[in-house]
Design an enzyme around this catalytic site. Structure first.
Site, PDB file in Angstrom:
ATOM      1  N   LYS A 105      79.537  67.529   7.488  1.00 30.14           N
ATOM      2  CA  LYS A 105      79.906  68.629   6.585  1.00 30.14           C
ATOM      3  C   LYS A 105      80.050  69.953   7.316  1.00 30.14           C
ATOM      4  O   LYS A 105      80.806  70.817   6.872  1.00 30.14           O
ATOM      5  CB  LYS A 105      78.897  68.753   5.442  1.00 30.14           C
ATOM      6  CG  LYS A 105      79.008  67.627   4.431  1.00 30.14           C
ATOM      7  CD  LYS A 105      78.408  68.015   3.101  1.00 30.14           C
ATOM      8  CE  LYS A 105      78.587  66.913   2.080  1.00 30.14           C
ATOM      9  NZ  LYS A 105      77.801  67.117   0.869  1.00 30.14           N
ATOM     10  N   LYS A 127      84.953  56.726   3.058  1.00 34.39           N
ATOM     11  CA  LYS A 127      84.278  56.395   1.790  1.00 34.39           C
ATOM     12  C   LYS A 127      84.914  57.141   0.614  1.00 34.39           C
ATOM     13  O   LYS A 127      85.442  58.248   0.802  1.00 34.39           O
ATOM     14  CB  LYS A 127      82.782  56.649   1.900  1.00 34.39           C
ATOM     15  CG  LYS A 127      82.374  58.045   1.685  1.00 34.39           C
ATOM     16  CD  LYS A 127      80.856  58.216   1.597  1.00 34.39           C
ATOM     17  CE  LYS A 127      80.612  59.716   1.462  1.00 34.39           C
ATOM     18  NZ  LYS A 127      79.297  60.191   1.484  1.00 34.39           N
ATOM     19  N   LYS A 170      83.897  62.654  -3.710  1.00 38.18           N
ATOM     20  CA  LYS A 170      84.341  63.754  -4.573  1.00 38.18           C
ATOM     21  C   LYS A 170      85.087  64.800  -3.779  1.00 38.18           C
ATOM     22  O   LYS A 170      85.873  65.556  -4.316  1.00 38.18           O
ATOM     23  CB  LYS A 170      83.119  64.480  -5.167  1.00 38.18           C
ATOM     24  CG  LYS A 170      82.220  63.631  -5.990  1.00 38.18           C
ATOM     25  CD  LYS A 170      80.961  64.394  -6.395  1.00 38.18           C
ATOM     26  CE  LYS A 170      79.800  63.447  -6.440  1.00 38.18           C
ATOM     27  NZ  LYS A 170      78.620  63.866  -7.113  1.00 38.18           N
TER      28      LYS A 170
END
Ligand code: TYM
Length: 351
Positions: free
Chosen positions: A127, A213, A216
């Site tokens: 991230k 994967k 969202k």
């Protein structure tokens, strides 16, 4: 048994969340009910086993966010969880922000968590990307809050997808070190939680890229099926899912090197309760022109009733607020004794 798990209220609940985690939350809630009934019948406590599920709204502020969107998404996620089968009368359903003990315990555990442990967390690396200097402190200490989330309630089982495994291993390491440093072997402060990861749906992949994967944060909405999608959208997304030109193989080994095909077969298997071999026994030799509509119909059939319930519930703001208020009051009560013990073990004086 004490089952505890959370979900970030950012964006929609998608198929990965549902198959990787939420479906097991519902199953465990139902099992807990049976276990409590059996215990009560045997003359024991009917409250011994419990499930706590929460919206990880405090985790959501570790990334840039819009406050009004977070507020709306938190309430929508409550509606989504109830629509999927989480029953606020049987499980404790709440948001972290209404239970200050999560933040308090995070700080108490921060003296135990090591820089080196957190530096190895793959989520932080992913991230923060190339901009590590610009990442928030919250993104770095995120797993300590996650440890607090489960340790606060003496969780024994934590149903999650594969991507959360490393965070739970860290929670165990923190619990173990805290117990070693500040408690006796006979009377530890924290229970070591066990992750529960469904083997058949540990990692649901993107519909556009079988090596990433389902998430969202993927900018393409075509990469995921959302609980809020209508039947036509779900079917369209499945039909447009990336695949290869080969027909499906008759054995699982034939799916190696075909990540998109493998993912669609795994989703079909997870929904029907079959294993991969079972699905290939039915569809081996068939092309995607046959398999995709069958998968799409299965998804619509299973998810449409939940989607309808979600749409009804999300409009009822008053009920959603009430569910969270009630859940938070119960969570604060359950958290109290462990939080007090943690303060005490560290030598901190509280009036
Ligand atoms: P989150 O909000 O990203 O995801 C919620 C749950 O869904 C699972 N999941 C998946 N499973 C299979 N395939 C996928 N593609 C997929 N995408 C998501 C996740 O593994 C998770 O179980 N940090 C957590 C929230 C959290 C938490 C906790 C979880 C905060 N505190 C304490 C457990 C215990 C998160 O961001 O999950």
């Amino acid at each position: 048994m004490r089952v505890v798990s959370g979900i970030q209220p950012t964006g929609n609940l998608h198929l990965g969340n549902y198959l990787g985690a939420i479906r097991n939350w519902v199953r465990m809630q139902d099992e807990m009910e049976d276990a409590n009934r059996a215990q009560a019948a045997a003359g024991g406590s009917a409250q011994g086993n419990q499930c706590l599920f929460f919206l990880a709204d405090l985790h959501a502020i570790s990334m840039p966010h819009v406050p009004a969107e977070l507020r709306a998404a938190t309430l929508e996620m409550v509606a989504a969880l109830v629509a999927c089968g989480i029953d606020p009368d049987r499980s404790v359903l709440f948001n972290q922000a209404q239970v200050p003990a999560h933040s308090e315990l995070q700080w108490l555990l921060s003296g135990t968590a090591r820089m080196g442990w957190l530096s190895r967390m793959t989520q932080f690396k992913d991230k923060s990307g190339k901009n590590r200097e610009g990442a928030s402190i919250a993104l770095f200490t995120y797993p300590v809050l996650q440890a607090a989330d489960v340790l606060l309630y003496q969780a024994t089982h934590v149903p999650v997808g594969e991507d959360q495994k490393q965070h739970l291993e860290l929670a165990r390491d923190i619990a173990q070190k805290f117990n070693n440093d500040f408690a006796s072997d006979e009377d530890p402060v924290f229970t070591l939680p066990e992750p529960y990861i469904p083997p058949e749906a540990a990692r649901i992949m993107s519909l556009r890229d079988g090596t990433a994967k389902m998430s969202k944060s993927d900018p393409s909405d075509m990469s995921r099926i959302n609980l809020s999608d209508d039947a036509d959208t779900m079917m369209k997304k499945v039909k447009k899912a990336k695949t290869d030109p080969e027909p499906l193989p008759s054995e699982a080994a034939g799916l190696e090197g075909r990540p998109e095909a493998k993912n669609l077969v795994a989703i079909y298997a997870a929904f029907t309760g079959q294993d991969i071999e079972g699905v290939l026994g039915e569809f081996g030799g068939a092309g995607f022109g046959t398999f995709k509509p069958a998968l799409g119909e299965l998804l619509v059939e299973t998810l449409a009733p939940m989607a309808a319930r979600f749409n009804e519930l999300k409009a009822d703001r008053e009920s959603l607020d009430a569910i969270l208020a009630r859940g938070a009051a119960r969570a604060r009560e359950i958290a109290g004794p462990t939080l007090s013990r943690a303060y005490q073990a560290l030598g901190l004086i509280r009036g």
